[in-house]
Design a protein around this motif. Structure first.
Motif, short mmCIF file in Angstrom:
data_model
loop_
_atom_site.label_atom_id
_atom_site.label_comp_id
_atom_site.label_asym_id
_atom_site.label_seq_id
_atom_site.Cartn_x
_atom_site.Cartn_y
_atom_site.Cartn_z
N ARG A 1 0.86 -1.19 0.00
CA ARG A 1 0.00 0.00 0.00
C ARG A 1 0.89 1.23 0.00
O ARG A 1 1.98 1.23 0.59
CB ARG A 1 -0.88 0.04 1.25
N ILE A 2 0.41 2.28 -0.64
CA ILE A 2 1.16 3.55 -0.66
C ILE A 2 1.34 4.05 0.77
O ILE A 2 0.40 3.99 1.58
CB ILE A 2 0.43 4.57 -1.56
N GLY A 3 2.56 4.48 1.08
CA GLY A 3 2.85 4.99 2.42
C GLY A 3 3.47 3.96 3.34
O GLY A 3 4.05 4.31 4.37
N GLN A 4 3.37 2.68 2.97
CA GLN A 4 3.98 1.62 3.78
C GLN A 4 5.51 1.72 3.72
O GLN A 4 6.06 2.17 2.71
CB GLN A 4 3.62 0.25 3.19
N SER A 5 6.14 1.20 4.77
CA SER A 5 7.58 0.99 4.71
C SER A 5 7.85 -0.21 3.80
O SER A 5 7.03 -1.13 3.72
CB SER A 5 8.11 0.70 6.12
N VAL A 6 9.00 -0.19 3.13
CA VAL A 6 9.33 -1.31 2.23
C VAL A 6 9.41 -2.62 3.02
O VAL A 6 9.16 -3.70 2.48
CB VAL A 6 10.62 -1.02 1.43
N ASP A 7 9.68 -2.54 4.32
CA ASP A 7 9.74 -3.75 5.15
C ASP A 7 8.37 -4.39 5.34
O ASP A 7 8.27 -5.54 5.76
CB ASP A 7 10.32 -3.42 6.54
N GLU A 8 7.32 -3.65 5.06
CA GLU A 8 5.97 -4.19 5.23
C GLU A 8 5.40 -4.75 3.92
O GLU A 8 4.31 -5.33 3.92
CB GLU A 8 5.03 -3.08 5.73
N VAL A 9 6.12 -4.56 2.82
CA VAL A 9 5.63 -5.04 1.52
C VAL A 9 5.62 -6.56 1.52
O VAL A 9 6.58 -7.19 1.98
CB VAL A 9 6.53 -4.50 0.38
N ASP A 10 4.55 -7.15 1.02
CA ASP A 10 4.49 -8.61 0.96
C ASP A 10 5.43 -9.11 -0.14
O ASP A 10 5.72 -8.39 -1.10
CB ASP A 10 3.04 -9.06 0.72
N THR A 11 5.89 -10.33 -0.01
CA THR A 11 6.88 -10.86 -0.94
C THR A 11 6.37 -12.14 -1.60
O THR A 11 5.53 -12.84 -1.03
CB THR A 11 8.19 -11.20 -0.19
N PRO A 12 6.91 -12.46 -2.79
CA PRO A 12 7.82 -11.63 -3.58
C PRO A 12 7.07 -10.47 -4.25
O PRO A 12 5.90 -10.61 -4.60
CB PRO A 12 8.38 -12.59 -4.62
N ALA A 13 7.76 -9.36 -4.41
CA ALA A 13 7.18 -8.18 -5.06
C ALA A 13 8.19 -7.60 -6.03
O ALA A 13 9.40 -7.66 -5.80
CB ALA A 13 6.81 -7.13 -4.01
N LEU A 14 7.66 -7.03 -7.12
CA LEU A 14 8.51 -6.36 -8.11
C LEU A 14 8.70 -4.92 -7.65
O LEU A 14 7.73 -4.16 -7.57
CB LEU A 14 7.83 -6.41 -9.47
N LEU A 15 9.92 -4.57 -7.31
CA LEU A 15 10.22 -3.29 -6.66
C LEU A 15 10.91 -2.36 -7.66
O LEU A 15 11.81 -2.80 -8.39
CB LEU A 15 11.18 -3.58 -5.51
N VAL A 16 10.52 -1.11 -7.68
CA VAL A 16 11.23 -0.10 -8.48
C VAL A 16 11.78 0.96 -7.54
O VAL A 16 11.04 1.50 -6.70
CB VAL A 16 10.30 0.55 -9.52
N ASP A 17 13.06 1.23 -7.66
CA ASP A 17 13.70 2.33 -6.93
C ASP A 17 13.50 3.59 -7.77
O ASP A 17 14.13 3.75 -8.83
CB ASP A 17 15.18 2.00 -6.74
N LEU A 18 12.60 4.46 -7.34
CA LEU A 18 12.22 5.61 -8.18
C LEU A 18 13.38 6.56 -8.44
O LEU A 18 13.49 7.11 -9.54
CB LEU A 18 11.05 6.37 -7.53
N ASP A 19 14.24 6.78 -7.44
CA ASP A 19 15.39 7.67 -7.67
C ASP A 19 16.27 7.13 -8.80
O ASP A 19 16.70 7.87 -9.68
CB ASP A 19 16.23 7.81 -6.40
#
Ligand SMILES: *Cc1c(COP(=O)(O)O)cnc(C)c1O
Length: 372
Positions: free
Chosen positions: A8-26
């Motif tokens: 969910r938007i606003g969550q810490s990355v540690d709370e993201v369920d796995t596996p997830a496709l992650l993008v580092d926006l910077d």
């Protein structure tokens, strides 16, 4: 039934369920800006290949940064990206058969559309479909510039170009001249040599077009591995790089002129995996295997941790060797750099986009599964 995203938007990355496709926006934004600045400096149009990301959100960011439009490989990808707001698309591929050609022709009513051809009968079918639908399709004659896949030789270009120039419904746009085989040659000098060879073939084709009295407005090609060479010469007018936006582990093995890893682009795509078993010493098992990542270009690498080595995968498991370290604990997260970004993306429904450890956006993989 459709599943909600793993975050969910606003969550810490540690709370993201796995596996997830992650993008580092910077990192993603830096890659987009860097490639655009290189294309601008070289005076070339940039038309990033959207097969790498299959995402309308990323395509629109590339276009906002200055890209002319995007490439797609499939009509279905083009349809979905057009629905997502992309207005200028090159299907950098052959489109064969009545079903696909019909859809291509309908799409040409909604956006600027170009396609590659290497066959007179196929070109005639495309032109007929465009006449029926009332759209105009730009045709690029595909030249085999050393890849050994699709495309005619230089001697076959003028006849197809003339046909495209004369048939109603289509217009001759130029040459597709992409050397895919050269992209992953590790040594810088050998990649340069491969593209020098491609350039000789393009120059030959241009000579034949000139002799036939035909203008060639666009010469498009190049990928992340070789674009500096196509950008450096005065033959190509447009660059089609795709993977630069993510930089997978395989591309990171290409060497630059100094013999170092290509360091100009950053890894921005990860599969976030969770540790699901530490029952045996020296081993940790994560929940991301073959169904979370493509591995035909090599195994993933663990980001930011040289002690952990991804050793092997089955459908739902990945086995890490923990080396001399204590290794991760149950439930810990690791970020994996996929071996090959394009087919990895196609395994996921959502991009979980993070900045500073916080989920900032969630984007659909717009054209996931769009392989027809
Ligand atoms: C894949 C592809 C590209 C982009 O190549 P990358 O190596 O991902 O940068 C460009 N053009 C065509 C035709 C392709 O198939």
């Amino acid at each position: 039934m459709t599943l909600p995203p793993p975050a969910r938007i606003g969550q810490s990355v540690d709370e993201v369920d796995t596996p997830a496709l992650l993008v580092d926006l910077d990192a993603l934004e830096a890659n987009i800006a860097h490639m655009q600045s290189l294309a601008d400096a070289a005076g070339k149009a940039l038309r990033p290949h959207a097969k790498s990301h299959k995402s309308a959100d990323i395509a629109l960011r590339q276009i906002a940064a200055g890209a002319a439009g995007v490439c797609c490989q499939k009509v279905s990808e083009a349809e979905l990206l057009a629905q997502g707001g992309v207005t200028d698309i090159l299907v950098s591929n052959q489109v064969v058969g009545a079903a696909k050609i019909g859809r291509l022709a309908r799409l040409a009513r909604d956006c600027a559309l170009a396609v590659c051809v290497d066959d007179a009968g196929n070109l005639a079918e495309i032109a007929a479909a465009a006449r029926r639908s009332g759209g105009i399709i730009e045709v690029l004659v595909e030249l085999d510039v050393g890849m050994g896949r699709c495309g005619v030789g230089a001697e076959g270009v003028a006849a197809l170009a003339r046909q495209a120039a004369e048939e109603e419904g289509v217009r001759f746009g130029g040459l597709q001249a992409y050397n895919g085989r050269a992209q992953h040659i590790r040594e810088h000098g050998k990649r340069a040599g491969a593209i020098a060879g491609s350039q000789v073939i393009v120059a030959d084709a241009l000579e034949q077009l000139r002799a036939a009295g035909l203008d060639c407005p666009r010469i498009t090609g190049a990928g992340t591995g070789t674009f500096e060479f196509e950008a450096g010469g005065d033959v190509w007018t447009e660059l089609q790089c795709g993977s630069y936006v993510f930089m997978d582990a395989d591309y990171a093995r290409n060497l630059d002129a100094e013999g170092e890893m290509l360091s100009r682009f950053r890894h921005s795509l990860f599969v976030l995996a969770g540790v699901m078993s530490v029952a045996q010493a020296g081993r940790a098992v994560v929940d991301a295997g073959l169904k979370a990542m493509s591995m035909e270009s090599g195994l993933p690498e663990v980001a930011g941790n040289d002690d952990l080595i991804y050793r092997g995968a089955s459908d739902e498991h990945g086995t890490l060797a923990t080396g001399s370290s204590n290794g991760p604990a149950l439930g810990d997260r690791v970020r994996l750099i996929p071996g090959h970004c394009d087919p990895t993306v196609n395994l996921h429904d959502w991009y979980v986009c993070v900045r500073g450890g916080v989920v900032e956006e969630i984007w659909p993989v717009t054209a996931r599964g769009a392989v027809f």
